[in-house]
Design an enzyme around this catalytic site. Structure first.
Site, mmCIF file in Angstrom:
data_model
loop_
_atom_site.group_PDB
_atom_site.id
_atom_site.type_symbol
_atom_site.label_atom_id
_atom_site.label_comp_id
_atom_site.label_asym_id
_atom_site.label_seq_id
_atom_site.Cartn_x
_atom_site.Cartn_y
_atom_site.Cartn_z
ATOM 1 N N GLY A 29 0.821 -1.213 0.000
ATOM 2 C CA GLY A 29 0.000 0.000 0.000
ATOM 3 C C GLY A 29 0.849 1.253 0.000
ATOM 4 C CG ASP A 85 0.293 -4.314 5.726
ATOM 5 O OD1 ASP A 85 0.290 -3.349 4.947
ATOM 6 O OD2 ASP A 85 -0.234 -5.417 5.454
ATOM 7 C CB ALA A 87 -5.048 -0.789 8.637
ATOM 8 N N GLY A 100 -7.665 -3.025 0.774
ATOM 9 C CA GLY A 100 -7.966 -1.970 -0.194
ATOM 10 C C GLY A 100 -7.082 -2.081 -1.433
ATOM 11 N N GLY A 101 -5.867 -2.565 -1.221
ATOM 12 C CA GLY A 101 -4.935 -2.747 -2.348
ATOM 13 C C GLY A 101 -5.019 -4.151 -2.930
ATOM 14 C CD GLU A 107 -1.921 -6.457 2.765
ATOM 15 O OE1 GLU A 107 -1.450 -5.496 2.166
ATOM 16 O OE2 GLU A 107 -3.089 -6.485 3.185
ATOM 17 C CE LYS A 125 -5.920 4.860 5.305
ATOM 18 N NZ LYS A 125 -4.756 4.034 5.084
#
Ligand code: 5RP
Length: 225
Positions: A29, A85, A87, A100-101, A107, A125
């Site tokens: 992302g 990562d 979110a 979303g990606g 992941e 977020k």
């Protein structure tokens, strides 16, 4: 500060969470892209990375970070302390919606292979209750309509992510309108539907640490104890 400045701030703060000479788990992302950039500047301090998507792998290599295959890392018994990562949403219990990606399956696999999940986000977020962001579900293509019908029975509105194929050759349904009052139970339930590869709820294994970037600085929230 614009949103990219906030993403960059959260990403750079994650460097302090890493353990020298070990592997780093790397998500996917736009926020993670800033993390990859920062990791590349310090590549020699770490053994390398395990990546969660083809896009992140490309970026890691371009940044001078050695990328290990997960199977190879496990067989070699390499220490895997920290996964980093972003979110799409995160709640006060550090449970997340991701995907979303479209990289949610890898992941979840890579996150589960590391001891701690460090989540890097900007304050936009953060939510009280997950579900404003449509919940991504990776499906085996032949099961798409069956899974969509089940999602409708839960009150959701599934939409096929048009023209998108995951790194695993599958499709994504984005399910809007779900009331996610019990994210752990919903993750459990959807994961058991035939044809579902992965649901983008990361609730059974929430983030260990969240680095939230705000205009006032990066706030660190960690699991109690
Ligand atoms: C990709 C993801 C990303 O972590 C999520 O979509 C957040 O992305 P970004 O940092 O670009 O907002 O789950 O599958």
């Amino acid at each position: 500060m614009n949103q990219d400045d906030l993403k960059r701030a959260a990403a750079r703060a994650a460097l302090a969470e890493l353990v020298p000479d070990t592997l780093v788990g790397v998500g996917s992302g736009s926020t993670v892209n800033f993390f990859i950039e920062a990791l590349g500047e310090q590549a020699a301090r770490f053994a390398g990375a395990v990546s969660s998507s083809e896009r992140s792998t490309e970026r890691l290599r371009a940044a001078g970070v050695r990328v290990f295959d997960l199977n190879e890392a496990v067989l070699a018994g390499m220490a895997r302390p920290v996964y980093v990562d972003g979110a799409d949403e995160i709640d006060p219990g550090r449970r997340m919606i991701k995907g979303g990606g479209g990289a949610l399956t890898r992941e979840k696999i890579v996150a589960g292979a590391f001891d701690r999940f460090v989540c890097i986000v900007d304050a936009s977020k953060q939510v009280e209750t997950l579900g404003r962001f449509p919940l991504p579900i990776e499906v085996i293509p032949m099961a798409r309509e069956l899974v969509a019908a089940r999602a409708r029975l839960l009150g959701g509105s599934p939409v096929l992510r048009e023209g998108f194929v995951t790194d695993n050759g599958n499709q994504i349904l984005d399910v809007a309108g779900l009331a996610i009052s019990d994210p752990v139970a919903l993750e459990e339930q959807i994961d058991h539907w035939p044809g579902v590869v992965t649901v983008g709820l990361f609730a059974r294994a929430p983030a260990s640490v969240v680095l939230v970037a705000t205009a006032q600085g990066v706030r660190r929230v960690s699991a109690p104890g």
